[in-house]
Motif scaffolding. Structure first.
Motif, PDB file in Angstrom:
ATOM      1  N   GLY A   2       1.038  -1.028   0.001  1.00  0.00           N
ATOM      2  CA  GLY A   2      -0.114   0.087  -0.317  1.00  0.00           C
ATOM      3  C   GLY A   2       0.229   1.284  -0.023  1.00  0.00           C
ATOM      4  O   GLY A   2       1.903   1.618  -0.278  1.00  0.00           O
ATOM      5  N   GLU A   3       0.553   2.277  -0.123  1.00  0.00           N
ATOM      6  CA  GLU A   3       0.788   3.756   0.586  1.00  0.00           C
ATOM      7  C   GLU A   3       1.619   3.888   1.553  1.00  0.00           C
ATOM      8  O   GLU A   3       2.458   3.329   2.436  1.00  0.00           O
ATOM      9  N   ALA A   4       3.114   4.440   0.878  1.00  0.00           N
ATOM     10  CA  ALA A   4       4.321   5.020   1.698  1.00  0.00           C
ATOM     11  C   ALA A   4       4.678   6.170   2.288  1.00  0.00           C
ATOM     12  O   ALA A   4       4.350   6.939   1.645  1.00  0.00           O
ATOM     13  N   ARG A   5       4.786   6.812   3.237  1.00  0.00           N
ATOM     14  CA  ARG A   5       5.783   7.610   4.263  1.00  0.00           C
ATOM     15  C   ARG A   5       6.586   7.920   4.537  1.00  0.00           C
ATOM     16  O   ARG A   5       6.673   6.967   5.801  1.00  0.00           O
ATOM     17  N   GLU A  23      -3.333  10.541   7.094  1.00  0.00           N
ATOM     18  CA  GLU A  23      -4.003   9.729   6.614  1.00  0.00           C
ATOM     19  C   GLU A  23      -3.457   7.389   7.723  1.00  0.00           C
ATOM     20  O   GLU A  23      -4.012   7.154   6.505  1.00  0.00           O
ATOM     21  N   PHE A  24      -2.819   7.722   8.102  1.00  0.00           N
ATOM     22  CA  PHE A  24      -2.248   6.619   8.335  1.00  0.00           C
ATOM     23  C   PHE A  24      -3.077   5.871  10.351  1.00  0.00           C
ATOM     24  O   PHE A  24      -3.045   4.936  10.817  1.00  0.00           O
TER      25      PHE A  24
END
Length: 78
Positions: A2-5, A23-24
Motif C-alpha cells: 500500500g501507500e508509503a510515507r 492518513e495512517f
C-alpha cells in the motif's frame, strides 16, 4: 504493498517513537505491534470476544474425521 510515507523517529523518554501521519491513523487508543523480520507491523486492537480470538488463531492443517450426523432419538411428550 500500500501507500508509503517517510517519517522521523524521535525519543520519548527511554522509548523510541514515531508520529503517525493523519492518513495512517488507527482507530482507538491501543494497538498491537509485532516484528516480522526487519519490519515492525502495527495493527489496531480488535474488539474482544470470540471473533477477535478466532482471528488470532492459526488454521488447523489436520483433516477432521467424518462424523455420522444422526438425528436425536425422539422423546415422548406427555
Amino acid at each position: 504493498m500500500g501507500e508509503a510515507r517517510h517519517v522521523k523517529l524521535f525519543r520519548n523518554g527511554r522509548n523510541q517513537a514515531v508520529r503517525i501521519p493523519v492518513e495512517f491513523e488507527l482507530p482507538g487508543d491501543e494497538a498491537i505491534m509485532r516484528r516480522e523480520g526487519d519490519r515492525l507491523v502495527l495493527e489496531p486492537t480488535r474488539k474482544r470476544g470470540l471473533l477477535g480470538l478466532l482471528e488470532t488463531m492459526e488454521p488447523i492443517d489436520e483433516a477432521f474425521p467424518e462424523i455420522e450426523d444422526q438425528p436425536p432419538a425422539p422423546e415422548p411428550i406427555f
